[in-house]
Scaffold this active site. Structure first.
Site, PDB file in Angstrom:
ATOM      1  N   CYS A 140      89.929  -7.302  76.515  1.00 27.79           N
ATOM      2  CA  CYS A 140      90.234  -6.492  78.029  1.00 27.79           C
ATOM      3  C   CYS A 140      90.526  -7.059  79.109  1.00 27.79           C
ATOM      4  O   CYS A 140      91.196  -6.785  80.022  1.00 27.79           O
ATOM      5  CB  CYS A 140      88.841  -5.656  78.034  1.00 27.79           C
ATOM      6  SG  CYS A 140      87.418  -6.517  77.704  1.00 27.79           S
ATOM      7  N   HIS A 219      83.928  -4.251  83.690  1.00 29.86           N
ATOM      8  CA  HIS A 219      84.198  -5.557  84.335  1.00 29.86           C
ATOM      9  C   HIS A 219      84.627  -5.384  85.736  1.00 29.86           C
ATOM     10  O   HIS A 219      85.588  -4.438  85.957  1.00 29.86           O
ATOM     11  CB  HIS A 219      85.017  -6.396  83.625  1.00 29.86           C
ATOM     12  CG  HIS A 219      84.554  -6.531  82.030  1.00 29.86           C
ATOM     13  ND1 HIS A 219      83.501  -7.149  81.692  1.00 29.86           N
ATOM     14  CD2 HIS A 219      85.350  -6.192  81.068  1.00 29.86           C
ATOM     15  CE1 HIS A 219      83.469  -7.280  80.561  1.00 29.86           C
ATOM     16  NE2 HIS A 219      84.641  -6.916  79.904  1.00 29.86           N
TER      17      HIS A 219
HETATM   18  P1  NAD Z   1      82.408  -2.781  67.386  1.00 27.44           P
HETATM   19  O1  NAD Z   1      81.338  -3.702  66.865  1.00 27.44           O
HETATM   20  O2  NAD Z   1      82.270  -1.791  68.215  1.00 27.44           O
HETATM   21  O3  NAD Z   1      83.314  -2.495  66.285  1.00 27.44           O
HETATM   22  C1  NAD Z   1      83.540  -3.199  65.165  1.00 27.44           C
HETATM   23  C2  NAD Z   1      83.626  -2.451  63.887  1.00 27.44           C
HETATM   24  O4  NAD Z   1      84.046  -3.135  62.795  1.00 27.44           O
HETATM   25  C3  NAD Z   1      82.364  -1.645  63.526  1.00 27.44           C
HETATM   26  O5  NAD Z   1      82.626  -0.285  63.085  1.00 27.44           O
HETATM   27  C4  NAD Z   1      81.707  -2.365  62.220  1.00 27.44           C
HETATM   28  O6  NAD Z   1      80.986  -1.764  61.482  1.00 27.44           O
HETATM   29  C5  NAD Z   1      83.033  -2.853  61.537  1.00 27.44           C
HETATM   30  N1  NAD Z   1      82.959  -4.160  60.758  1.00 27.44           N
HETATM   31  C6  NAD Z   1      81.942  -5.154  61.097  1.00 27.44           C
HETATM   32  N2  NAD Z   1      82.101  -5.990  59.843  1.00 27.44           N
HETATM   33  C7  NAD Z   1      83.123  -5.607  59.209  1.00 27.44           C
HETATM   34  C8  NAD Z   1      83.918  -6.116  58.066  1.00 27.44           C
HETATM   35  N3  NAD Z   1      83.535  -7.157  57.510  1.00 27.44           N
HETATM   36  N4  NAD Z   1      84.903  -5.183  57.568  1.00 27.44           N
HETATM   37  C9  NAD Z   1      85.385  -4.208  58.260  1.00 27.44           C
HETATM   38  N5  NAD Z   1      84.636  -3.611  59.178  1.00 27.44           N
HETATM   39  C10 NAD Z   1      83.689  -4.483  59.815  1.00 27.44           C
HETATM   40  O7  NAD Z   1      83.510  -4.066  68.103  1.00 27.44           O
HETATM   41  P2  NAD Z   1      84.618  -3.561  69.421  1.00 27.44           P
HETATM   42  O8  NAD Z   1      83.926  -3.618  70.534  1.00 27.44           O
HETATM   43  O9  NAD Z   1      85.432  -2.572  68.581  1.00 27.44           O
HETATM   44  O10 NAD Z   1      85.551  -5.009  69.151  1.00 27.44           O
HETATM   45  C11 NAD Z   1      86.423  -5.234  67.999  1.00 27.44           C
HETATM   46  C12 NAD Z   1      87.273  -6.275  68.520  1.00 27.44           C
HETATM   47  O11 NAD Z   1      87.844  -5.848  69.761  1.00 27.44           O
HETATM   48  C13 NAD Z   1      86.713  -7.619  68.905  1.00 27.44           C
HETATM   49  O12 NAD Z   1      87.521  -8.768  68.599  1.00 27.44           O
HETATM   50  C14 NAD Z   1      86.568  -7.689  70.387  1.00 27.44           C
HETATM   51  O13 NAD Z   1      86.389  -8.978  70.916  1.00 27.44           O
HETATM   52  C15 NAD Z   1      87.678  -6.711  70.765  1.00 27.44           C
HETATM   53  N6  NAD Z   1      87.621  -5.975  72.080  1.00 27.44           N
HETATM   54  C16 NAD Z   1      86.475  -5.491  72.269  1.00 27.44           C
HETATM   55  C17 NAD Z   1      86.345  -4.891  73.581  1.00 27.44           C
HETATM   56  C18 NAD Z   1      85.161  -3.953  74.121  1.00 27.44           C
HETATM   57  O14 NAD Z   1      84.706  -4.250  75.267  1.00 27.44           O
HETATM   58  N7  NAD Z   1      84.425  -3.565  73.016  1.00 27.44           N
HETATM   59  C19 NAD Z   1      87.572  -4.772  74.528  1.00 27.44           C
HETATM   60  C20 NAD Z   1      88.701  -5.390  74.093  1.00 27.44           C
HETATM   61  C21 NAD Z   1      88.564  -6.083  72.852  1.00 27.44           C
END
Ligand code: NAD
Length: 337
Positions: A140, A219
């Site tokens: 992000c 942020h």
């Molecule tokens: P999150 O924790 O909200 O969601 C992750 C999901 O994956 C959850 O539903 C969890 O249950 C599931 N999960 C966990 N282990 C798993 C597995 N082994 N197999 C399948 N599913 C599994 O995380 P998020 O914030 O959505 O982040 C996901 C990605 O996006 C990360 O790489 C993060 O760095 C990136 N990201 C996050 C944001 C943010 O601010 N939240 C912004 C941009 C990018």
């Protein structure tokens, strides 16, 4: 014919990606994965998404009365492309399974650039992911930096960037992370955010510092850019005005903090009150000779989501022209430009 998209990991980013993909007329969500039964799993079903999980987890879903359509491997076999939205570092572990299934996959910013060897931003390098099996939509913060830096570099040439990232401690739905009463500097300097921007703009001289603060809403970046030429504030604003997914906000309109930016987002009435654009304070932009100073705010939960949609179009060779993909994605998601 629509492209079949599977979403692995239906959390903050995954559920938003599912909504955004479903809004497009050239792609469809054929299933999402969950590791445990939860309200998100039930809501995914209510929204019409089929649920997939690993075979050893199926019993827990059955017990909870939540219907599962099949195993994750079955989803990988049926999909043209997987959007990996698992937590940072988990996507890398899935890569061999995607390879084995012969399915394309988009990773997120929590993975290293090396997981795919290509990092993606719609404005800066749409073409690089053309037909690729793997790509990674940058984080992000990096998406926010690229959205404002790339158009400036193209127009004026950037000599160097110094950015201070004031980072939200946790997402609003997360009660585990902190700090809740402290300001936490990143002590490993410069931070990884500069190299992450360089994964898309390798020629850019950029240094970054970061601090985490007790807020969940956004942020904020405080940026100083050294340009190759002397420019006026009006020149800079004119470039950003034409650039995709940048929205001006003004202190003069009573938007004086990220709280009011998110109030604006709520008033826009979009899905989950998301703000897909980067908010730049129009009346907080200043130039002194070749130096440019500005603030921008990043809705961490949603700014990468339209980029994910464009990345599908590039990797699946659905639209050659970046601007046409951006416009199509924007129209379906209610983003004005
Ligand atoms: P999150 O924790 O909200 O969601 C992750 C999901 O994956 C959850 O539903 C969890 O249950 C599931 N999960 C966990 N282990 C798993 C597995 N082994 N197999 C399948 N599913 C599994 O995380 P998020 O914030 O959505 O982040 C996901 C990605 O996006 C990360 O790489 C993060 O760095 C990136 N990201 C996050 C944001 C943010 O601010 N939240 C912004 C941009 C990018």
């Amino acid at each position: 014919m629509t492209v079949k998209v599977g979403i692995n990991g239906y959390g903050t980013i995954g559920k938003r990606a599912a909504t955004a993909i479903s809004a497009q007329d050239d792609m469809e969500v054929i299933g999402v994965t969950k590791t445990r039964p939860s309200f998100e799993a039930s809501l995914a079903l209510e929204r019409g998404f089929l649920l997939y999980t690993d075979p050893e987890k199926m019993g827990a879903f059955k017990e909870a009365g939540i219907e599962v359509a099949g195993s994750i491997d079955e989803l990988l076999d049926a999909a043209d492309i997987i959007i990996d939205c698992t937590p940072g570092g988990v996507g890398e572990k899935y890569r061999p399974r995607y390879e084995k299934a012969g399915v394309k996959a988009i990773f997120q910013g929590g993975e290293d650039h090396g997981v795919a060897g290509i990092s993606f931003n719609s404005t800066a390098n749409y073409d690089e992911s053309w037909g690729a099996q793997f790509s990674r939509v940058v984080s992000c913060n990096t998406t926010g930096l690229l959205r404002t830096l790339y158009p400036l570099d193209k127009e004026f040439g950037i000599k160097e960037v110094f950015a201070v990232l004031i980072r939200r401690a946790a997402d609003p739905g997360d009660s585990k992370k902190g700090p809740i009463n402290a300001i936490e500097p990143s002590l490993k300097l410069p931070t990884h955010h500069g190299p992450d921007v360089q994964s898309v703009m390798p020629w850019l001289d950029i240094q970054t510092m970061a601090v985490k603060v007790p807020t969940t809403v956004m942020h904020l970046h405080a940026n100083k850019i050294e340009l190759n030429e002397k420019v006026s504030v009006e020149d800079v604003l004119a470039i950003w005005d034409k650039a995709p997914r940048i929205r001006f906000v003004r202190g003069a309109d009573d938007i004086k903090s990220t709280a009011q930016v998110m109030e604006l987002a709520r008033d826009l009435g979009r899905s989950r009150s998301d703000l897909f654009e980067i908010a730049v304070w129009e009346d907080g932009v200043k130039t002194v000779d070749n130096s440019l100073f500005y603030y921008q705010a990043i809705h961490q939960e949603s700014d990468v989501v339209p980029e994910i949609v464009d990345c599908v179009r590039s990797m699946c060779k659905m639209e050659k022209d970046a601007m046409r993909s951006i416009s199509k994605t924007n129209a379906a998601m209610g983003i004005p430009k």
